[in-house]
Design a protein around this motif. Structure first.
Motif, PDB file in Angstrom:
ATOM      1  N   THR A  63       0.833  -1.206   0.000  1.00 36.39           N
ATOM      2  CA  THR A  63       0.000   0.000   0.000  1.00 36.39           C
ATOM      3  C   THR A  63       0.865   1.253   0.000  1.00 36.39           C
ATOM      4  N   LEU A  64       1.941   1.242   0.791  1.00 35.07           N
ATOM      5  CA  LEU A  64       2.864   2.370   0.838  1.00 35.07           C
ATOM      6  C   LEU A  64       3.497   2.599  -0.536  1.00 35.07           C
ATOM      7  N   ALA A  65       3.913   1.526  -1.185  1.00 35.47           N
ATOM      8  CA  ALA A  65       4.492   1.630  -2.526  1.00 35.47           C
ATOM      9  C   ALA A  65       3.482   2.189  -3.514  1.00 35.47           C
ATOM     10  N   TYR A  66       2.214   1.788  -3.346  1.00 34.88           N
ATOM     11  CA  TYR A  66       1.161   2.288  -4.235  1.00 34.88           C
ATOM     12  C   TYR A  66       0.968   3.798  -4.065  1.00 34.88           C
ATOM     13  N   VAL A  67       1.036   4.263  -2.826  1.00 35.18           N
ATOM     14  CA  VAL A  67       0.935   5.707  -2.568  1.00 35.18           C
ATOM     15  C   VAL A  67       2.078   6.438  -3.261  1.00 35.18           C
ATOM     16  N   TYR A  68       3.292   5.887  -3.131  1.00 35.53           N
ATOM     17  CA  TYR A  68       4.451   6.492  -3.796  1.00 35.53           C
ATOM     18  C   TYR A  68       4.236   6.579  -5.310  1.00 35.53           C
ATOM     19  N   VAL A  69       3.790   5.492  -5.920  1.00 38.73           N
ATOM     20  CA  VAL A  69       3.693   5.457  -7.380  1.00 38.73           C
ATOM     21  C   VAL A  69       2.588   6.381  -7.889  1.00 38.73           C
ATOM     22  N   THR A  70       1.507   6.523  -7.128  1.00 38.70           N
ATOM     23  CA  THR A  70       0.442   7.440  -7.551  1.00 38.70           C
ATOM     24  C   THR A  70       0.908   8.897  -7.492  1.00 38.70           C
ATOM     25  N   GLU A  71       1.963   9.150  -6.721  1.00 37.18           N
ATOM     26  CA  GLU A  71       2.547  10.485  -6.640  1.00 37.18           C
ATOM     27  C   GLU A  71       3.696  10.666  -7.634  1.00 37.18           C
ATOM     28  N   GLY A  72       3.937   9.644  -8.455  1.00 34.97           N
ATOM     29  CA  GLY A  72       5.024   9.725  -9.431  1.00 34.97           C
ATOM     30  C   GLY A  72       6.394   9.489  -8.832  1.00 34.97           C
ATOM     31  N   ARG A  73       6.425   9.012  -7.601  1.00 34.11           N
ATOM     32  CA  ARG A  73       7.708   8.747  -6.923  1.00 34.11           C
ATOM     33  C   ARG A  73       8.079   7.275  -7.146  1.00 34.11           C
ATOM     34  N   ASN A  74       8.418   6.988  -8.398  1.00 29.55           N
ATOM     35  CA  ASN A  74       8.586   5.605  -8.850  1.00 29.55           C
ATOM     36  C   ASN A  74       9.764   4.891  -8.199  1.00 29.55           C
ATOM     37  N   LEU A  75      10.872   5.589  -8.057  1.00 28.44           N
ATOM     38  CA  LEU A  75      12.054   4.963  -7.460  1.00 28.44           C
ATOM     39  C   LEU A  75      11.797   4.604  -6.001  1.00 28.44           C
ATOM     40  N   GLU A  76      11.135   5.487  -5.282  1.00 25.69           N
ATOM     41  CA  GLU A  76      10.820   5.210  -3.881  1.00 25.69           C
ATOM     42  C   GLU A  76       9.847   4.030  -3.770  1.00 25.69           C
ATOM     43  N   ALA A  77       8.929   3.948  -4.726  1.00 25.72           N
ATOM     44  CA  ALA A  77       7.989   2.815  -4.736  1.00 25.72           C
ATOM     45  C   ALA A  77       8.740   1.502  -4.880  1.00 25.72           C
ATOM     46  N   LEU A  78       9.688   1.461  -5.809  1.00 26.80           N
ATOM     47  CA  LEU A  78      10.449   0.226  -6.051  1.00 26.80           C
ATOM     48  C   LEU A  78      11.413  -0.070  -4.905  1.00 26.80           C
ATOM     49  N   ASN A  79      11.945   0.973  -4.292  1.00 25.31           N
ATOM     50  CA  ASN A  79      12.810   0.761  -3.125  1.00 25.31           C
ATOM     51  C   ASN A  79      12.025   0.156  -1.964  1.00 25.31           C
ATOM     52  N   THR A  80      10.725   0.402  -1.941  1.00 18.51           N
ATOM     53  CA  THR A  80       9.869  -0.115  -0.870  1.00 18.51           C
ATOM     54  C   THR A  80       9.578  -1.597  -1.029  1.00 18.51           C
ATOM     55  N   ILE A  81       9.330  -2.037  -2.287  1.00 18.07           N
ATOM     56  CA  ILE A  81       8.912  -3.438  -2.497  1.00 18.07           C
ATOM     57  C   ILE A  81       9.843  -4.235  -3.409  1.00 18.07           C
ATOM     58  N   GLY A  82      10.864  -3.606  -3.988  1.00 21.56           N
ATOM     59  CA  GLY A  82      11.797  -4.323  -4.852  1.00 21.56           C
ATOM     60  C   GLY A  82      11.274  -4.469  -6.275  1.00 21.56           C
ATOM     61  N   ILE A  83      12.066  -5.150  -7.122  1.00 16.16           N
ATOM     62  CA  ILE A  83      11.671  -5.315  -8.525  1.00 16.16           C
ATOM     63  C   ILE A  83      11.602  -6.790  -8.938  1.00 16.16           C
ATOM     64  N   ASP A  84      11.758  -7.676  -7.979  1.00 19.36           N
ATOM     65  CA  ASP A  84      11.668  -9.107  -8.304  1.00 19.36           C
ATOM     66  C   ASP A  84      10.219  -9.488  -8.596  1.00 19.36           C
ATOM     67  N   GLN A  85      10.065 -10.471  -9.474  1.00 12.13           N
ATOM     68  CA  GLN A  85       8.733 -10.965  -9.812  1.00 12.13           C
ATOM     69  C   GLN A  85       8.503 -12.298  -9.120  1.00 12.13           C
ATOM     70  N   ASN A  86       7.474 -12.338  -8.269  1.00  9.44           N
ATOM     71  CA  ASN A  86       7.162 -13.548  -7.513  1.00  9.44           C
ATOM     72  C   ASN A  86       5.703 -13.936  -7.732  1.00  9.44           C
ATOM     73  N   ALA A  87       5.459 -15.230  -7.822  1.00 11.03           N
ATOM     74  CA  ALA A  87       4.098 -15.721  -8.058  1.00 11.03           C
ATOM     75  C   ALA A  87       3.151 -15.335  -6.928  1.00 11.03           C
ATOM     76  N   THR A  88       3.707 -15.103  -5.740  1.00 10.04           N
ATOM     77  CA  THR A  88       2.869 -14.781  -4.576  1.00 10.04           C
ATOM     78  C   THR A  88       2.602 -13.286  -4.436  1.00 10.04           C
ATOM     79  N   ASP A  89       3.157 -12.463  -5.311  1.00  8.52           N
ATOM     80  CA  ASP A  89       2.943 -11.019  -5.219  1.00  8.52           C
ATOM     81  C   ASP A  89       1.462 -10.684  -5.358  1.00  8.52           C
ATOM     82  N   SER A  90       0.996  -9.728  -4.578  1.00  8.35           N
ATOM     83  CA  SER A  90      -0.396  -9.281  -4.684  1.00  8.35           C
ATOM     84  C   SER A  90      -0.587  -8.508  -5.986  1.00  8.35           C
ATOM     85  N   ASP A  91      -1.838  -8.285  -6.348  1.00  9.37           N
ATOM     86  CA  ASP A  91      -2.125  -7.503  -7.556  1.00  9.37           C
ATOM     87  C   ASP A  91      -1.591  -6.084  -7.424  1.00  9.37           C
ATOM     88  N   ILE A  92      -1.738  -5.490  -6.222  1.00 14.55           N
ATOM     89  CA  ILE A  92      -1.233  -4.131  -6.005  1.00 14.55           C
ATOM     90  C   ILE A  92       0.275  -4.085  -6.164  1.00 14.55           C
TER      91      ILE A  92
END
Length: 232
Positions: A63-92
């Motif tokens: 949710t925190l990463a989503y708030v960052y990305v809606t504000e255009g703070r893309n790097l901070e969003a990715l720093n929050t949740i990473g960039i790895d792709q996992n089958a268990t990742d939520s839709d958000i």
């Protein structure tokens, strides 16, 4: 006796710590609600960051990463949740990675997350995003397949926003997909397909008279066509 005193001291310290943590959680939960009610985005971010430190949660991080990305703070969003792709990742989580990577001009990485979202919930919005990214990557066959899906399944009420002009505007998603199809057709053969691309742009403009980007693209293709005719 000394052992009993030490044990009592440890238990007392534990209880005080637990009580303090509980009070802090209540404080930042209230603070979060207040900041959300006021529309204070930075306050929401601060509250959620503190809450996650006190009580770590993947859902809260997403949710925190989503708030960052809606504000255009893309790097901070990715720093929050990473960039790895996992089958268990939520839709958000997956959506945040897709949007942030696209915003950071990483189409190859972004398209993988958009395709994962499409697998989970295929729709014309995602088809447009995938087509856009695949066009950038020159995967024109894949882009066309996405646009074809989008046009087949688009609904009249679906819209897409554009921000290239000083005043943002919305057009029908069908018009947006038709515009995207024009770009793909043109890129497939920039000489033989120019008239077909212009015709598709005309379709998009007919659907949405305010479609500024389609008009700009049409003017560019007409100028290119006129230049080619002059050279001949």
């Amino acid at each position: 006796m000394k052992k009993l005193i030490l044990l009592l001291a440890v238990v007392t310290t534990f209880n005080v710590t637990a009580q303090t943590k509980s009070e802090l959680l209540k404080h930042f939960e209230s603070y979060y609600k207040e900041m959300k009610g006021q529309g204070d985005v930075q306050g929401v971010i601060n509250a959620m960051t503190h809450l996650n430190v006190l009580q770590p949660s993947q859902q809260r991080l997403d949710t925190l990463a989503y708030v960052y990305v809606t504000e255009g703070r893309n790097l901070e969003a990715l720093n929050t949740i990473g960039i790895d792709q996992n089958a268990t990742d939520s839709d958000i989580n997956t959506e945040v990675k897709a949007i942030a990577l696209k915003g950071l001009n990483q189409p190859k990485r972004a398209v993988a997350f958009y395709e994962e979202l499409f697998k989970r919930n295929a729709n014309s919005y995602l088809a447009y995003e995938i087509a856009d990214l695949k066009t950038q990557l020159q995967d024109l066959a894949g882009a066309k397949a996405s646009v074809d899906y989008g046009l087949t399944n688009v609904k009249p009420e679906m819209k897409r926003a554009y921000y290239e002009s000083q005043q943002p505007y919305e057009v029908s998603l069908k018009g947006a997909l038709t515009y995207m199809k024009a770009l793909i057709v043109f890129n497939m053969n920039q000489t033989d397909n120019i008239d077909q691309a212009i015709a598709l742009l005309d379709e998009a403009i007919t659907m949405d008279a305010n479609f500024n980007l389609a008009k700009i693209s049409k003017d560019a293709l007409l100028a290119r066509k006129a230049e080619g005719t002059t050279k001949e």
